[in-house]
Design a protein around this motif. Structure first.
Motif, mmCIF file in Angstrom:
data_model
loop_
_atom_site.group_PDB
_atom_site.id
_atom_site.type_symbol
_atom_site.label_atom_id
_atom_site.label_comp_id
_atom_site.label_asym_id
_atom_site.label_seq_id
_atom_site.Cartn_x
_atom_site.Cartn_y
_atom_site.Cartn_z
ATOM 1 N N GLY A 9 -8.442 2.241 4.119
ATOM 2 C CA GLY A 9 -8.499 2.275 2.656
ATOM 3 C C GLY A 9 -9.802 1.742 2.075
ATOM 4 O O GLY A 9 -9.886 1.478 0.882
ATOM 5 N N ASP A 59 -4.014 3.035 -0.382
ATOM 6 C CA ASP A 59 -4.358 2.449 -1.688
ATOM 7 C C ASP A 59 -3.546 1.175 -1.868
ATOM 8 O O ASP A 59 -2.318 1.181 -1.691
ATOM 9 N N LEU A 60 -4.227 0.104 -2.243
ATOM 10 C CA LEU A 60 -3.549 -1.175 -2.474
ATOM 11 C C LEU A 60 -2.972 -1.160 -3.885
ATOM 12 O O LEU A 60 -3.698 -1.041 -4.866
ATOM 13 N N LEU A 61 -1.646 -1.266 -3.979
ATOM 14 C CA LEU A 61 -0.995 -1.128 -5.287
ATOM 15 C C LEU A 61 -0.778 -2.473 -5.970
ATOM 16 O O LEU A 61 -0.781 -2.569 -7.188
ATOM 17 N N CYS A 76 0.845 -1.198 0.000
ATOM 18 C CA CYS A 76 0.000 0.000 0.000
ATOM 19 C C CYS A 76 0.874 1.240 0.000
ATOM 20 O O CYS A 76 1.987 1.223 0.545
ATOM 21 N N ASN A 77 0.353 2.317 -0.578
ATOM 22 C CA ASN A 77 1.023 3.603 -0.404
ATOM 23 C C ASN A 77 0.537 4.206 0.921
ATOM 24 O O ASN A 77 -0.260 3.599 1.638
ATOM 25 N N ARG A 84 -12.858 5.168 4.856
ATOM 26 C CA ARG A 84 -11.895 6.186 4.425
ATOM 27 C C ARG A 84 -12.401 7.595 4.769
ATOM 28 O O ARG A 84 -13.521 7.959 4.416
ATOM 29 N N ASN A 95 -9.417 -8.343 0.400
ATOM 30 C CA ASN A 95 -8.197 -7.539 0.507
ATOM 31 C C ASN A 95 -8.112 -6.733 1.802
ATOM 32 O O ASN A 95 -7.083 -6.118 2.070
ATOM 33 N N LEU A 114 -13.646 -3.735 0.763
ATOM 34 C CA LEU A 114 -12.388 -4.342 0.303
ATOM 35 C C LEU A 114 -12.447 -5.852 0.110
ATOM 36 O O LEU A 114 -11.521 -6.442 -0.449
ATOM 37 N N VAL A 136 -4.579 -4.909 3.363
ATOM 38 C CA VAL A 136 -4.553 -3.440 3.503
ATOM 39 C C VAL A 136 -4.395 -3.067 4.976
ATOM 40 O O VAL A 136 -3.557 -2.231 5.338
ATOM 41 N N ASN A 194 -1.555 6.342 1.581
ATOM 42 C CA ASN A 194 -2.980 6.696 1.640
ATOM 43 C C ASN A 194 -3.887 5.493 1.818
ATOM 44 O O ASN A 194 -5.105 5.624 1.783
#
Ligand SMILES: [Zn+2]
Length: 317
Positions: A126, A26-28, A21-22, A130, A304, A301, A308, A24
């Motif tokens: 996330g 967000d799952l990359l 994750c970044n 959020r 996920n 999510l 996260v 923020n």
């Protein structure tokens, strides 16, 4: 924003899922490999380290950018020490100093928590929570899991039991049955998939007139589908599950007063049919000011949430 990435690890009985994750939430990227629990504890620990390194390599990010590694696992965990006492999914994993071992192997900060807390943190950071300051999550699966996140912080409590919403003793004594935890009348006994199936089997055994009586392997989905199709016995069961969920949220609302309740897990797939009944019970039971502007929504999510939230553990201190 910081250039850091956060690695989350969700340890399951058969597969270990890792994600990046970044900052923020967000799952990359995700990656999954076998747990190989039957090969012993050493192998499981090696696999966690291997998959974590692999996903970072695959992302083309340098290892320096990894802020830390968070891990979620079903079981009894000493959060501060990152020590696994025992895990229901992985019986061989007993008394394992997971945090110490992986910090040595990966040269990074490692944080460990249980799967329910991690899923809640994932949704709060996330997912459906959020941007919301305080959320309480319910996961309706085989059991009823939960977690509380206030101002971005997971509430753990004195012995790590905060957010165990499934074990609120809420069913009146005369109707209560024993929960898997040993206590009577827990929310889990009526609002989990297991509880819904049990109530349906009881109804069939009693000889109640229901379309469920012809089904062999009853699932919670069967009961919910039958209720949606107008089966009155199934409707009573789903209403009961929803009633106690809403009532438990009314209790939570005068303790935590969250802005949002998030509901995930298999049973939540019943959708609005279930949610509208939960909201009705919540509104009936909750103090006026404690339900003001509060919403009850579905998790976003899915599977996920674990990775996260595990990644989010690295931002908890
Ligand atoms: Zn219980």
């Amino acid at each position: 924003m910081s250039d850091h990435i956060h690695v989350g690890v969700d340890i399951g009985g058969t597969a270990i899922k890792v994600g990046i994750c970044n900052g923020n939430g967000d799952l990359l990227q995700t990656y999954e490999g076998p747990t190989e629990a039957d090969q012993g504890t050493e192998r499981v620990l090696d696999n966690i380290a291997k998959y974590a390194r692999h996903i970072v390599e695959e992302s083309a990010a340098s290892w320096d950018r990894v802020a830390g590694i968070g891990i979620g696992i079903a079981g009894f965990v000493d959060f501060d020490r990152g020590f696994i006492h025992s895990s229901a999914n992985l019986p061989l994993l007993r008394n394992v100093p997971l945090k110490d071992h992986l910090e040595a192997a990966l040269s990074k900060k490692v944080r460990v928590n249980n799967d329910a807390n991690v899923a809640a943190l994932g949704e709060a950071w996330g997912g459906a929570g959020r941007g919301v300051s305080s959320v309480v999550c319910y996961t309706l699966g085989t059991g009823v899991g939960g977690g509380i996140v206030v101002n971005g912080r997971l509430i753990e409590g004195a012995t790590g039991m905060a957010g165990e919403v499934g074990h609120m003793s809420i069913v009146p004594d005369l109707e209560a049955i024993q929960c898997g935890c040993g206590k009577m009348g827990c929310l889990e006994t009526v609002s989990s998939a297991t509880g819904i199936i049990r109530m349906a089997k009881d109804a069939v055994d009693r000889g109640d007139r229901t379309s469920l009586s012809v089904l062999e392997q009853l699932t919670a989905k069967d009961v919910i589908d039958a209720a949606k199709n107008g089966d009155e016995v199934a409707q009573r069961i789903v209403s009961r599950a929803a009633h106690y969920l809403g009532k438990s949220m009314a209790l939570v609302s005068v303790i935590v007063n969250p802005k949002r309740f998030i509901i995930g897990g298999g049973v939540s797939k019943a959708g609005e049919f279930l949610f509208s009944q939960i909201r009705e019970a919540f509104q009936k039971c909750a103090l006026e000011r404690a339900q003001d502007g509060v919403d009850i929504v579905a998790a976003e999510l899915g599977n996920n949430a674990g990775v996260v939230g595990a990644a989010g553990l690295t931002l908890q201190d």
